[in-house]
Design a protein around this motif. Sequence first.
Motif: not given
Length: 118
Positions: A51, A56, A58, A69, A71-73, A80
């Motif tokens: 990612i 964002n 991917t 999947t 994802s990021r924070d 994640y």
Amino acid sequence: QVQLVESGGGLVQAGGSLRLSCAASGRTFRTYIMGWFRQAPGKEREFVASISWSDNTTYYADSVKGRFTISRDNAKITVYLQMNSLKPEDTAVYYCAAGENGVDYRYWGQGTQVTVSS
């Protein structure tokens, strides 16, 4: 000092789910690509997903598309990997990595074991 710390691995039955986390610290990752890789016993390390921290974008390995999947924070500086419909062949040590592009990953975590029983 850059640190990537993975967590969330464990033992799960086939068809189950796990979520891996990679907490990053020690520098600014805003322009970096974050990736997940895995290495099974006796096999070479392989790409799983990546990612872009900036936009964002991917990418996924064909073997995990539709099941995993990434994802990021931004606030937690954490990436994640949600893994669903796990299969025994997903068993491996999973590594988080960070790099300035999607080819050369400069920083690596210590890895977390994922074991999927049949």
